[in-house]
Design an enzyme around this catalytic site. Structure first.
Site, PDB file in Angstrom:
ATOM      1  N   THR A 185      47.222  29.719 -49.505  1.00 39.38           N
ATOM      2  CA  THR A 185      46.509  29.866 -50.622  1.00 39.38           C
ATOM      3  C   THR A 185      47.322  31.180 -51.321  1.00 39.38           C
ATOM      4  OG1 THR A 185      45.114  31.879 -49.759  1.00 39.38           O
ATOM      5  CG2 THR A 185      44.432  29.641 -49.671  1.00 39.38           C
ATOM      6  N   GLU A 330      42.085  24.800 -49.845  1.00 43.07           N
ATOM      7  CA  GLU A 330      41.427  24.453 -48.874  1.00 43.07           C
ATOM      8  C   GLU A 330      40.721  23.168 -48.626  1.00 43.07           C
ATOM      9  OE1 GLU A 330      41.156  27.212 -50.595  1.00 43.07           O
ATOM     10  OE2 GLU A 330      41.029  29.033 -49.450  1.00 43.07           O
ATOM     11  N   LYS A 440      28.218  39.979 -65.371  1.00 39.61           N
ATOM     12  CA  LYS A 440      26.846  40.131 -65.521  1.00 39.61           C
ATOM     13  C   LYS A 440      26.602  41.233 -66.726  1.00 39.61           C
ATOM     14  CE  LYS A 440      23.554  40.339 -61.989  1.00 39.61           C
ATOM     15  NZ  LYS A 440      22.903  40.303 -60.841  1.00 39.61           N
ATOM     16  N   TRP A 445      23.768  36.401 -66.242  1.00 39.25           N
ATOM     17  CA  TRP A 445      25.141  35.883 -66.093  1.00 39.25           C
ATOM     18  C   TRP A 445      25.765  35.365 -67.206  1.00 39.25           C
ATOM     19  CZ3 TRP A 445      27.375  37.536 -61.815  1.00 39.25           C
ATOM     20  CH2 TRP A 445      26.733  37.933 -60.681  1.00 39.25           C
TER      21      TRP A 445
HETATM   22  P1  ADP Z   1      43.940  30.070 -55.926  1.00 37.74           P
HETATM   23  O1  ADP Z   1      42.414  30.147 -55.266  1.00 37.74           O
HETATM   24  O2  ADP Z   1      44.858  30.867 -55.310  1.00 37.74           O
HETATM   25  O3  ADP Z   1      44.063  29.640 -57.313  1.00 37.74           O
HETATM   26  P2  ADP Z   1      43.797  26.884 -55.582  1.00 37.74           P
HETATM   27  O4  ADP Z   1      44.960  26.454 -56.164  1.00 37.74           O
HETATM   28  O5  ADP Z   1      43.432  26.763 -54.113  1.00 37.74           O
HETATM   29  O6  ADP Z   1      44.529  28.512 -55.537  1.00 37.74           O
HETATM   30  O7  ADP Z   1      42.640  27.367 -56.645  1.00 37.74           O
HETATM   31  C1  ADP Z   1      41.489  26.713 -56.474  1.00 37.74           C
HETATM   32  C2  ADP Z   1      40.391  27.142 -57.446  1.00 37.74           C
HETATM   33  O8  ADP Z   1      41.033  26.714 -58.734  1.00 37.74           O
HETATM   34  C3  ADP Z   1      39.152  26.755 -57.277  1.00 37.74           C
HETATM   35  O9  ADP Z   1      38.313  27.316 -56.484  1.00 37.74           O
HETATM   36  C4  ADP Z   1      38.756  26.777 -58.835  1.00 37.74           C
HETATM   37  O10 ADP Z   1      38.047  28.041 -59.009  1.00 37.74           O
HETATM   38  C5  ADP Z   1      39.970  26.352 -59.476  1.00 37.74           C
HETATM   39  N1  ADP Z   1      39.798  25.155 -60.176  1.00 37.74           N
HETATM   40  C6  ADP Z   1      40.525  24.135 -59.541  1.00 37.74           C
HETATM   41  N2  ADP Z   1      40.387  22.970 -60.257  1.00 37.74           N
HETATM   42  C7  ADP Z   1      39.409  23.359 -61.677  1.00 37.74           C
HETATM   43  C8  ADP Z   1      38.815  22.617 -62.409  1.00 37.74           C
HETATM   44  N3  ADP Z   1      39.041  21.370 -62.599  1.00 37.74           N
HETATM   45  N4  ADP Z   1      37.999  23.310 -63.179  1.00 37.74           N
HETATM   46  C9  ADP Z   1      37.634  24.892 -63.141  1.00 37.74           C
HETATM   47  N5  ADP Z   1      38.419  25.486 -62.088  1.00 37.74           N
HETATM   48  C10 ADP Z   1      39.136  24.822 -61.129  1.00 37.74           C
END
Ligand code: ADP
Length: 545
Positions: A185, A330, A440, A445
C-alpha cells in the site's frame, strides 16, 4: 459425495498458456523507455516469459522467493511477470514514485532476491543499492548498454539473458493458494504494508474483472492500461487480457494527455483504464488537438472519485462510456464497478447519470456491507441513505498483511476499508469520503468529496481539494484548495457563490486558497495529508487573538 469433475489449480501460468495457444497473434504494442515502439504478440510474450523463467531457475531460486520489479507498463515487464509468477516465484512490483526510504524498506521487508528495473530507474536503484544487501541479482529490462554497465558493473541485461535461455519450460503445477505477487500500500500513514496475492485470488479476480458488467473486456478489444503495473497490478489487466485474449497497448513512461491521445488514435484503443487525474489530462489534450478519440468505446476510472463532469465530458464530447470502479490494494483491487441494470433503461438521462456517478455494485465473488463502526458490530440499512464504514469480504480480499500474523479483519471476518459509504438495496455503493478525510463541523459530518465535485464542475477550476481546517468554534470547517485555469481571474467570492443552492449553506467552505499546484502522490491521488499540514490551521490565523 463429492463431484466427479476434474480439478485444475487456478494458476497464473494457465493464463499465459491460454493466450499463447488461442491468441498467439494478438498484438501487444509497447512503448519503450526511449519512446520507441515495439510490436509483439501474446505468442512471443509467452515464449519470452518461459525463457525468463529459465533465467530465474538458473539463479537457483526456490518457490515463493521474491523478485522485485521497478518498471513501467511495457512488454518486457509483462514477460517478466509471467516468468516470475508462472514459475512459482513472487512478483513484487515497486512503485518508483514513493520515497527512497520506502523503497529500501519494501525491498528488505519483502526480502527480494532479484531486482528488475527499467533504464529510467537506474539512478533510483543505484541510490538504494547499498541499503538492500539481500538482493543477489540486478537486471536491467533492456538491451545491453555500455553506459549502464559503466555505472553499474554487476548489472545483467534482460535481452541478453533471455537470448541465452531456452523457450521450453514446464510450468510447475503449484498449489493454487501459493503466493503469486506482492504489492505494498502507498503508506500514507506509517510504513507501506504488503498485500500478498495468490494464484487463485488472481485468476478469480481476472474472471470477475473481465465480465461485461465489470471492465467489459473481450477478444475484440484493444485495451490501454494507463494505470501502472506497480499500482495494484495495473488493476489486474495484464491477467484479464491474457484470459480473454484482447490486444494491449502498454504506454511506457509517457502518461501525459498528449501521448495518450496519440496512442489511442494511432492504435485504435477501444478501452483504457486509469485514475481521474490521467483522464483530466487526456480530455484537455484531446480538446486541444481536436481528437475525437473515435476508437474509444469505453474507459474505466478508479482509484479516486470520478468527478461527475468527467463522466459527462466523455459521453457528450467523445461518445465514450465511462465506467466508474472502486477498489484498493487490499482488494486486488476490484470491489465495485458501476454498470446499470435492465430495469434502469427506462430512467431519463439525468437519473441514469446520477446512478452511474456512484462507485457501483460488487461483482460476484465479493460482498459489501456498511456498518456503524469499524468493528462491524451493527450493520446499517441498505437504503442508500445513511453513510457508514464500508467493509468487504471475498475471494480476492486480503486476510492479513505480508509477514504479519494477525488478521486484518473484523471478528466476523470482514475487511474494513477505511472508506465511508452508503449502500442501497441493489448493492450500489457510493463513497462519501475516506474516514480520515471527513470534516466534522459542530458535530455534523461534511463530505469533502461532495464539495470537490461541485467545485470541479466550475469551468475555470483545473483541480480542487477540500480539507478540514481546525476551527475554534466548530472544531473543523471545510476549506477549498483550488488551482485556477491559466487565464482565469476568478475570485474567492465567485467560487463560494457557485456553491449557493447546490448544498446546505452550513456546508459551504469557509475559505478558498488559490494555489499554483496541488500535490499528488505516487498513485496519482491528491495528497490531502500534505494539504492539511500546510493549510489546516489557516482558519485559526484568521481569528483575532
Ligand atoms: P492508497 O490507500 O494508498 O491510496 P489504494 O490505491 O489501495 O492506495 O487506494 C484505495 C483507496 O482509494 C480506497 O480506499 C478509496 O478511498 C480510494 N478510491 C479508490 N477508488 C475510488 C473511487 N472510485 N471513488 C472514491 N474513492 C476511491
Amino acid at each position: 459425495m463429492i463431484g466427479n469433475m476434474m480439478f485444475q489449480p487456478l494458476l497464473i501460468s494457465s493464463l499465459i498458456e491460454h493466450a499463447a495457444l488461442y491468441h498467439a497473434d494478438t498484438a501487444i504494442i509497447s512503448k519503450n523507455t526511449d519512446g520507441s515502439m515495439t510490436e509483439t504478440a501474446w505468442g512471443q510474450i509467452a515464449q519470452n516469459s518461459k525463457r525468463f523463467a529459465n533465467v530465474l531457475q538458473s539463479f537457483g531460486l526456490t518457490v515463493s522467493d521474491r523478485v522485485a520489479t521497478i518498471a513501467w507498463n511495457n512488454h518486457r515487464h509483462l514477460e517478466s511477470w509471467y516468468g516470475i509468477s508462472g514459475s512459482g516465484l513472487v512478483c513484487h512490483t515497486i512503485n518508483p514514485r514513493l520515497f527512497p526510504e520506502q523503497h529500501k524498506y519494501m525491498v528488505n521487508d519483502a526480502n527480494d532476491k532479484v531486482l528488475i528495473f527499467d533504464k529510467t530507474f537506474l539512478n533510483l536503484v543505484l541510490s538504494i543499492k547499498e541499503a538492500i544487501p539481500y538482493v543477489e541479482h540486478f537486471i536491467c529490462l533492456d538491451a545491453y548498454d555500455e553506459d549502464i554497465l559503466q555505472a553499474f558493473p554487476e548489472v545483467l541485461f534482460y535481452d541478453d539473458l533471455i537470448a541465452q535461455h531456452s523457450e521450453h519450460f514446464e510450468w510447475p503445477e503449484l498449489d493454487e493458494t501459493k503466493a503469486s505477487s506482492l504489492c505494498y500500500t502507498s503508506g500514507t500513514t506509517g510504513n507501506p504494508k504488503g498485500v500478498l496475492y495468490s494464484h487463485r485470488s488472481t485468476v478469480l479476480h481476472s474472471y470477475a474483472a473481465s465480465l461485461p458488467d465489470s471492465f467489459h473486456f473481450s477478444a475484440q478489444d484493444r485495451i490501454l492500461p494507463v494505470v501502472p503495473m506497480f499500482h495494484v497490478n495495473a488493476w489486474g489487466t495484464p491477467y484479464s487480457a491474457a484470459m480473454v485474449g484482447c490486444s494491449m497497448v502498454l504506454p511506457g513512461p509517457m502518461l501525459d494527455g498528449e501521448s495518450l491521445v496519440q496512442l489511442i488514435d494511432e492504435y485504435e484503443v477501444t478501452n483504457a483504464l486509469g485514475v481521474p487525474t490521467i483522464w483530466q489530462g487526456l480530455l484537455n489534450a484531446a480538446y486541444q488537438c481536436g481528437s475525437k478519440l473515435e476508437s474509444l468505446v469505453r474507459n474505466v476510472v478508479g482509484g479516486a472519485a470520478c468527478p461527475p463532469n468527467m463522466l459527462k465530458a466523455f459521453k457528450d464530447d467523445f461518445q465514450c462510456e465511462t465506467i466508474h470502479a472502486w477498489g484498493m490494494t487490499e482488494t486486488s483491487p476490484l470491489g465495485a464497478v458501476n454498470q446499470l441494470k435492465a430495469k434502469h433503461a427506462a430512467l431519463d438521462d439525468s437519473e441514469k447519470f446520477k446512478l452511474r456517478f456512484a462507485q457501483g455494485r460488487p461483482p460476484y465473488g465479493v460482498s459489501l456491507r456498511v456498518c456503524q463502526d469499524e468493528k462491524g458490530t451493527a450493520e446499517s440499512a441498505r437504503d442508500g441513505q445513511l453513510p457508514g464504514h464500508l467493509q468487504i469480504k471475498g475471494h480476492w480480499i486480503v486476510e492479513s498483511y505480508f509477514d504479519q500474523f494477525n488478521h486484518a479483519l473484523t471478528q466476523d471476518g470482514w475487511f474494513d476499508t477505511g472508506d465511508i459509504a452508503t449502500l442501497d438495496q441493489d448493492g450500489y455503493m457510493q463513497i462519501s469520503d475516506r474516514s480520515k478525510d471527513l470534516i466534522k463541523s459542530g458535530g455534523e459530518w461534511i463530505s469533502s468529496v461532495e464539495l470537490e465535485n461541485i467545485a470541479i464542475a466550475h469551468p475555470e477550476l483545473d483541480m480542487v481539494a477540500v480539507i478540514a481546517a481546525t476551527h475554534p468554534k466548530w472544531d473543523e470547517r471545510p476549506i477549498l484548495i483550488a488551482k485556477k485555469s491559466a487565464a482565469s481571474s476568478l475570485s474567492e467570492a465567485e467560487i463560494l457563490d457557485f456553491y449557493a443552492n447546490k448544498i446546505a449553506k452550513w456546508q459551504i467552505p469557509d475559505k478558498v486558497v488559490f494555489v499554483d499546484a496541488i500535490p499528488v502522490g505516487g498513485t496519482g491521488k491528491i495528497l490531502k495529508k500534505d494539504l492539511r499540514e500546510a493549510y489546516g490551521s489557516i482558519l485559526l490565523a484568521a481569528v483575532p487573538a
